[in-house]
Design a protein around this motif. Sequence first.
Motif, PDB file in Angstrom:
ATOM      1  N   PRO A   1       2.259  22.912 -12.545  1.00 22.81           N
ATOM      2  CA  PRO A   1       2.425  21.651 -13.276  1.00 22.81           C
ATOM      3  C   PRO A   1       1.298  21.417 -14.268  1.00 22.81           C
ATOM      4  N   GLN A   2       1.482  20.406 -15.114  1.00 22.02           N
ATOM      5  CA  GLN A   2       0.425  20.023 -16.052  1.00 22.02           C
ATOM      6  C   GLN A   2      -0.801  19.504 -15.321  1.00 22.02           C
ATOM      7  N   ASP A   3      -0.575  18.622 -14.358  1.00 20.61           N
ATOM      8  CA  ASP A   3      -1.659  18.021 -13.587  1.00 20.61           C
ATOM      9  C   ASP A   3      -1.698  18.697 -12.227  1.00 20.61           C
ATOM     10  N   THR A   4      -2.756  19.464 -11.982  1.00 24.52           N
ATOM     11  CA  THR A   4      -2.815  20.244 -10.742  1.00 24.52           C
ATOM     12  C   THR A   4      -3.179  19.398  -9.534  1.00 24.52           C
ATOM     13  N   GLY A   5      -3.804  18.227  -9.729  1.00 26.49           N
ATOM     14  CA  GLY A   5      -4.220  17.412  -8.605  1.00 26.49           C
ATOM     15  C   GLY A   5      -5.137  18.150  -7.662  1.00 26.49           C
ATOM     16  N   ALA A   6      -6.081  18.920  -8.230  1.00 24.23           N
ATOM     17  CA  ALA A   6      -6.925  19.807  -7.445  1.00 24.23           C
ATOM     18  C   ALA A   6      -7.813  19.043  -6.467  1.00 24.23           C
ATOM     19  N   ASN A   7      -8.009  19.635  -5.289  1.00 25.75           N
ATOM     20  CA  ASN A   7      -8.906  19.088  -4.270  1.00 25.75           C
ATOM     21  C   ASN A   7     -10.335  19.432  -4.662  1.00 25.75           C
ATOM     22  N   ALA A   8     -11.100  18.408  -5.067  1.00 28.66           N
ATOM     23  CA  ALA A   8     -12.443  18.649  -5.602  1.00 28.66           C
ATOM     24  C   ALA A   8     -13.417  19.146  -4.539  1.00 28.66           C
ATOM     25  N   VAL A   9     -13.053  19.077  -3.273  1.00 26.67           N
ATOM     26  CA  VAL A   9     -13.936  19.525  -2.205  1.00 26.67           C
ATOM     27  C   VAL A   9     -14.011  21.048  -2.161  1.00 26.67           C
ATOM     28  N   LEU A  10     -12.943  21.714  -2.566  1.00 25.65           N
ATOM     29  CA  LEU A  10     -12.867  23.171  -2.467  1.00 25.65           C
ATOM     30  C   LEU A  10     -13.593  23.848  -3.619  1.00 25.65           C
ATOM     31  N   THR A  11     -14.048  25.065  -3.377  1.00 26.24           N
ATOM     32  CA  THR A  11     -14.505  25.911  -4.477  1.00 26.24           C
ATOM     33  C   THR A  11     -13.287  26.568  -5.115  1.00 26.24           C
ATOM     34  N   VAL A  12     -13.498  27.148  -6.288  1.00 23.59           N
ATOM     35  CA  VAL A  12     -12.417  27.857  -6.972  1.00 23.59           C
ATOM     36  C   VAL A  12     -11.860  28.959  -6.079  1.00 23.59           C
ATOM     37  N   TYR A  13     -12.740  29.761  -5.492  1.00 25.85           N
ATOM     38  CA  TYR A  13     -12.286  30.885  -4.654  1.00 25.85           C
ATOM     39  C   TYR A  13     -11.491  30.376  -3.456  1.00 25.85           C
ATOM     40  N   GLU A  14     -11.971  29.317  -2.815  1.00 27.10           N
ATOM     41  CA  GLU A  14     -11.266  28.763  -1.660  1.00 27.10           C
ATOM     42  C   GLU A  14      -9.878  28.261  -2.045  1.00 27.10           C
ATOM     43  N   SER A  15      -9.776  27.644  -3.212  1.00 25.95           N
ATOM     44  CA  SER A  15      -8.480  27.103  -3.639  1.00 25.95           C
ATOM     45  C   SER A  15      -7.476  28.226  -3.896  1.00 25.95           C
ATOM     46  N   ILE A  16      -7.938  29.334  -4.451  1.00 26.97           N
ATOM     47  CA  ILE A  16      -7.039  30.460  -4.716  1.00 26.97           C
ATOM     48  C   ILE A  16      -6.653  31.141  -3.406  1.00 26.97           C
ATOM     49  N   LEU A  17      -7.607  31.273  -2.517  1.00 26.31           N
ATOM     50  CA  LEU A  17      -7.312  31.847  -1.199  1.00 26.31           C
ATOM     51  C   LEU A  17      -6.301  30.984  -0.447  1.00 26.31           C
ATOM     52  N   LEU A  18      -6.467  29.664  -0.516  1.00 24.95           N
ATOM     53  CA  LEU A  18      -5.526  28.752   0.141  1.00 24.95           C
ATOM     54  C   LEU A  18      -4.131  28.912  -0.439  1.00 24.95           C
ATOM     55  N   ALA A  19      -4.035  29.051  -1.760  1.00 24.68           N
ATOM     56  CA  ALA A  19      -2.736  29.256  -2.401  1.00 24.68           C
ATOM     57  C   ALA A  19      -2.093  30.553  -1.928  1.00 24.68           C
ATOM     58  N   SER A  20      -2.889  31.595  -1.732  1.00 25.91           N
ATOM     59  CA  SER A  20      -2.347  32.891  -1.318  1.00 25.91           C
ATOM     60  C   SER A  20      -1.786  32.852   0.093  1.00 25.91           C
ATOM     61  N   LYS A  21      -2.250  31.894   0.922  1.00 21.51           N
ATOM     62  CA  LYS A  21      -1.820  31.835   2.320  1.00 21.51           C
ATOM     63  C   LYS A  21      -0.638  30.913   2.538  1.00 21.51           C
ATOM     64  N   GLN A  22      -0.134  30.297   1.491  1.00 23.27           N
ATOM     65  CA  GLN A  22       1.015  29.412   1.667  1.00 23.27           C
ATOM     66  C   GLN A  22       2.209  30.203   2.189  1.00 23.27           C
ATOM     67  N   GLY A  23       2.782  29.719   3.266  1.00 22.68           N
ATOM     68  CA  GLY A  23       3.949  30.373   3.848  1.00 22.68           C
ATOM     69  C   GLY A  23       3.634  31.597   4.676  1.00 22.68           C
ATOM     70  N   SER A  24       2.353  31.853   4.936  1.00 21.08           N
ATOM     71  CA  SER A  24       1.988  33.014   5.766  1.00 21.08           C
ATOM     72  C   SER A  24       0.929  32.591   6.770  1.00 21.08           C
ATOM     73  N   GLY A  25       0.533  33.513   7.616  1.00 19.27           N
ATOM     74  CA  GLY A  25      -0.494  33.216   8.600  1.00 19.27           C
ATOM     75  C   GLY A  25      -1.847  32.999   7.949  1.00 19.27           C
ATOM     76  N   TRP A  26      -2.792  32.516   8.724  1.00 23.12           N
ATOM     77  CA  TRP A  26      -4.094  32.162   8.177  1.00 23.12           C
ATOM     78  C   TRP A  26      -5.120  33.286   8.272  1.00 23.12           C
ATOM     79  N   ARG A  27      -4.773  34.403   8.886  1.00 23.93           N
ATOM     80  CA  ARG A  27      -5.700  35.520   8.930  1.00 23.93           C
ATOM     81  C   ARG A  27      -5.831  36.131   7.542  1.00 23.93           C
ATOM     82  N   VAL A  28      -7.057  36.359   7.118  1.00 22.88           N
ATOM     83  CA  VAL A  28      -7.323  36.881   5.776  1.00 22.88           C
ATOM     84  C   VAL A  28      -7.602  38.374   5.860  1.00 22.88           C
ATOM     85  N   HIS A  29      -6.915  39.148   5.015  1.00 25.49           N
ATOM     86  CA  HIS A  29      -7.076  40.595   4.988  1.00 25.49           C
ATOM     87  C   HIS A  29      -7.839  41.019   3.742  1.00 25.49           C
TER      88      HIS A  29
END
Length: 250
Positions: free
Chosen positions: A76-104
């Motif tokens: 969307p135009q307005d991402t409504g980003a969570n200002a608490v997260l770092t950039v890397y954390e926000s991208i990692l969180l996006a990658s885990k949508q719909g999957s388990g929370w274990r990071v590979h």
Amino acid sequence: MVTLALRQVGASYGRTTVLSNVSIDMLQSGSLTAIIGPNAAGKSTLFKRIAGLISGPGLVQLSNAAGGDRTICYMPQDTGANAVLTVYESILLASKQGSGWRVHDDELFEIDAILKALRIENLAFRGLGELSGGQRQLVSLAQALVRKPEILLMDEPTSALDLHRQVEVLDFISRLARESGMIVLIALHDLNHVLRYCENTIVIADGEMAMSGSTATVITPEMLREVYRVSARIETCSRGQRFILVDGTA
């Protein structure tokens, strides 16, 4: 590989119809299609309807899709980003949508590659709240790409970027669509960018589809006068690229 078609698609907010009668033939994998039109014409609503975020009449038809929540991704135009997260954390969180929370490890490598491709590695550990509007747009794009969608809906993704970054991002998206087979629908206000990058164009005006087809046949002086109310010419430069010259309001 995936295809997308729309059959008499519309959308409503409550009892108010805000979009109607949008139909497009099959869009193929690897295509880049522009959604254009005046402000408040219904472009964002169309994206939300395709993404399934709002309901309405008509059919959004997908075929040969892999299924799951990674099929369509809406930026969307307005991402409504969570200002608490770092950039890397926000991208990692996006990658885990719909999957388990274990990071590979391969997921971390993928994030690193996307940050590098968008040239925002230096932002990786900065807080989202510290970023400029243009930087947030690039992070939002990274969040979309890390989900590896088959259909990517981008609502004015370059509006806050300087000219260099606009060209850089559009070059990247155009190349990515061709190489990955992704279908990209992108809302843009700069019609010269549309002429340069997009094979197909859909025009939305007053909540309806005004026209659609190949960009060369859709963007004409007649359309610019009727939809945008400007008097303009389509010229061709010495390299064969078509561009718009606006003479004034119509």
